[in-house]
Scaffold this motif. Sequence first.
Motif, PDB file in Angstrom:
ATOM      1  N   LEU A 131       0.820  -1.207   0.000  1.00  7.41           N
ATOM      2  CA  LEU A 131       0.000   0.000   0.000  1.00  7.41           C
ATOM      3  C   LEU A 131       0.857   1.261   0.000  1.00  7.41           C
ATOM      4  O   LEU A 131       0.523   2.245  -0.676  1.00  7.41           O
ATOM      5  N   ALA A 132       1.968   1.241   0.732  1.00  6.20           N
ATOM      6  CA  ALA A 132       2.888   2.390   0.744  1.00  6.20           C
ATOM      7  C   ALA A 132       3.508   2.587  -0.644  1.00  6.20           C
ATOM      8  O   ALA A 132       3.632   3.723  -1.122  1.00  6.20           O
ATOM      9  N   TYR A 133       3.881   1.497  -1.277  1.00  7.90           N
ATOM     10  CA  TYR A 133       4.447   1.543  -2.624  1.00  7.90           C
ATOM     11  C   TYR A 133       3.424   2.126  -3.604  1.00  7.90           C
ATOM     12  O   TYR A 133       3.742   3.024  -4.396  1.00  7.90           O
ATOM     13  N   ALA A 134       2.209   1.636  -3.540  1.00  5.43           N
ATOM     14  CA  ALA A 134       1.155   2.119  -4.431  1.00  5.43           C
ATOM     15  C   ALA A 134       0.908   3.617  -4.220  1.00  5.43           C
ATOM     16  O   ALA A 134       0.796   4.374  -5.188  1.00  5.43           O
ATOM     17  N   LYS A 135       0.863   4.027  -2.963  1.00  4.09           N
ATOM     18  CA  LYS A 135       0.626   5.443  -2.640  1.00  4.09           C
ATOM     19  C   LYS A 135       1.765   6.314  -3.173  1.00  4.09           C
ATOM     20  O   LYS A 135       1.536   7.366  -3.770  1.00  4.09           O
ATOM     21  N   TYR A 136       3.000   5.862  -2.977  1.00  7.16           N
ATOM     22  CA  TYR A 136       4.154   6.629  -3.435  1.00  7.16           C
ATOM     23  C   TYR A 136       4.151   6.747  -4.959  1.00  7.16           C
ATOM     24  O   TYR A 136       4.360   7.830  -5.512  1.00  7.16           O
ATOM     25  N   LYS A 137       3.918   5.632  -5.656  1.00  5.56           N
ATOM     26  CA  LYS A 137       3.915   5.647  -7.120  1.00  5.56           C
ATOM     27  C   LYS A 137       2.810   6.563  -7.652  1.00  5.56           C
ATOM     28  O   LYS A 137       3.020   7.309  -8.607  1.00  5.56           O
ATOM     29  N   MET A 138       1.629   6.498  -7.041  1.00  9.41           N
ATOM     30  CA  MET A 138       0.531   7.358  -7.484  1.00  9.41           C
ATOM     31  C   MET A 138       0.864   8.829  -7.265  1.00  9.41           C
ATOM     32  O   MET A 138       0.606   9.665  -8.135  1.00  9.41           O
ATOM     33  N   LYS A 139       1.435   9.134  -6.111  1.00 13.25           N
ATOM     34  CA  LYS A 139       1.803  10.523  -5.810  1.00 13.25           C
ATOM     35  C   LYS A 139       2.781  11.048  -6.861  1.00 13.25           C
ATOM     36  O   LYS A 139       2.611  12.152  -7.385  1.00 13.25           O
ATOM     37  N   GLN A 140       3.796  10.244  -7.181  1.00 17.63           N
ATOM     38  CA  GLN A 140       4.782  10.676  -8.168  1.00 17.63           C
ATOM     39  C   GLN A 140       4.170  10.769  -9.564  1.00 17.63           C
ATOM     40  O   GLN A 140       4.517  11.665 -10.341  1.00 17.63           O
ATOM     41  N   ALA A 141       3.262   9.868  -9.880  1.00 12.42           N
ATOM     42  CA  ALA A 141       2.612   9.903 -11.192  1.00 12.42           C
ATOM     43  C   ALA A 141       1.773  11.177 -11.351  1.00 12.42           C
ATOM     44  O   ALA A 141       1.759  11.792 -12.418  1.00 12.42           O
ATOM     45  N   VAL A 142       1.091  11.583 -10.285  1.00 10.84           N
ATOM     46  CA  VAL A 142       0.281  12.799 -10.338  1.00 10.84           C
ATOM     47  C   VAL A 142       1.180  14.029 -10.418  1.00 10.84           C
ATOM     48  O   VAL A 142       0.974  14.915 -11.246  1.00 10.84           O
ATOM     49  N   GLN A 143       2.207  14.075  -9.568  1.00 15.81           N
ATOM     50  CA  GLN A 143       3.097  15.240  -9.532  1.00 15.81           C
ATOM     51  C   GLN A 143       3.923  15.383 -10.804  1.00 15.81           C
ATOM     52  O   GLN A 143       4.285  16.495 -11.177  1.00 15.81           O
ATOM     53  N   ASN A 144       4.232  14.274 -11.454  1.00 14.97           N
ATOM     54  CA  ASN A 144       5.097  14.309 -12.636  1.00 14.97           C
ATOM     55  C   ASN A 144       4.374  13.753 -13.867  1.00 14.97           C
ATOM     56  O   ASN A 144       4.997  13.147 -14.731  1.00 14.97           O
ATOM     57  N   ARG A 145       3.093  14.000 -13.942  1.00 16.30           N
ATOM     58  CA  ARG A 145       2.243  13.423 -14.986  1.00 16.30           C
ATOM     59  C   ARG A 145       2.802  13.621 -16.395  1.00 16.30           C
ATOM     60  O   ARG A 145       2.718  12.750 -17.237  1.00 16.30           O
ATOM     61  N   ASN A 146       3.366  14.759 -16.675  1.00 13.00           N
ATOM     62  CA  ASN A 146       3.847  15.065 -18.020  1.00 13.00           C
ATOM     63  C   ASN A 146       5.363  15.007 -18.153  1.00 13.00           C
ATOM     64  O   ASN A 146       5.906  15.477 -19.147  1.00 13.00           O
ATOM     65  N   ASP A 147       6.029  14.465 -17.159  1.00 10.69           N
ATOM     66  CA  ASP A 147       7.496  14.414 -17.208  1.00 10.69           C
ATOM     67  C   ASP A 147       7.985  13.058 -16.714  1.00 10.69           C
ATOM     68  O   ASP A 147       8.285  12.872 -15.539  1.00 10.69           O
ATOM     69  N   TYR A 148       8.068  12.103 -17.641  1.00 15.09           N
ATOM     70  CA  TYR A 148       8.463  10.737 -17.284  1.00 15.09           C
ATOM     71  C   TYR A 148       9.871  10.690 -16.688  1.00 15.09           C
ATOM     72  O   TYR A 148      10.127   9.923 -15.771  1.00 15.09           O
ATOM     73  N   LYS A 149      10.744  11.552 -17.167  1.00 15.01           N
ATOM     74  CA  LYS A 149      12.123  11.589 -16.649  1.00 15.01           C
ATOM     75  C   LYS A 149      12.137  11.942 -15.157  1.00 15.01           C
ATOM     76  O   LYS A 149      12.837  11.317 -14.369  1.00 15.01           O
ATOM     77  N   MET A 150      11.354  12.920 -14.784  1.00 14.79           N
ATOM     78  CA  MET A 150      11.275  13.314 -13.369  1.00 14.79           C
ATOM     79  C   MET A 150      10.593  12.225 -12.549  1.00 14.79           C
ATOM     80  O   MET A 150      10.997  11.940 -11.420  1.00 14.79           O
ATOM     81  N   TYR A 151       9.569  11.611 -13.111  1.00 17.93           N
ATOM     82  CA  TYR A 151       8.895  10.501 -12.430  1.00 17.93           C
ATOM     83  C   TYR A 151       9.903   9.397 -12.127  1.00 17.93           C
ATOM     84  O   TYR A 151       9.975   8.905 -11.004  1.00 17.93           O
ATOM     85  N   LYS A 152      10.687   9.000 -13.117  1.00 17.37           N
ATOM     86  CA  LYS A 152      11.697   7.950 -12.912  1.00 17.37           C
ATOM     87  C   LYS A 152      12.740   8.396 -11.887  1.00 17.37           C
ATOM     88  O   LYS A 152      13.179   7.612 -11.056  1.00 17.37           O
TER      89      LYS A 152
END
Length: 175
Positions: A131-152
């Motif tokens: 659940l922590a992993y899922a929450k973290y990944k979702m947070k980063q996906a929302v914050q970096n929605r248009n920037d895959y490099k920053m998401y990674k």
Amino acid sequence: MIDYTPCNDKDYHQIFIHEAKELIEIFRNEIVELHHFGNNAVKDIPGNMTIDILPIVKSLSQVSLFVDKMEALGYKEMDAQLFTDDECRLFVAKKHQLTYYVTMIERSNHEAISRKLALRDYLRAHKAERLAYAKYKMKQAVQNRNDYKMYKHFTSDYILNLEKKALQWYRSQSR
């Protein structure tokens, strides 16, 4: 654009089973094991419209004999070094609004196989971590929605630390 959808929007396990049957038809006895891994192989983790499939094969050199058949299924062989340090053969296809990654590893490469399966099995066994992993990944996906490099960038350290913990746990399970 990074797009995560809840796993229950699609039956990723059934999609995996269908594709696994196709791979078995092509490779027959060359495949000794077949695994579904990645986010969509773990319940309660949002998916990103990909299916990660791990065929364990007798010999990577024999995979060349089947490239034409993989291409007929819509797969293109990619340079695996762009995606992983593991010695493998990587095929990618875009079908049915999904991207399929087929990462073939030779059965003698136990280390690479363990790395691919450890995180999946660890997250399946540890709900709080999942659940922590899922929450973290979702947070980063929302914050970096248009920037895959920053998401990674933001997810790589987190995932590397989690993978280390998962690999240690995974190895302790096989003793």
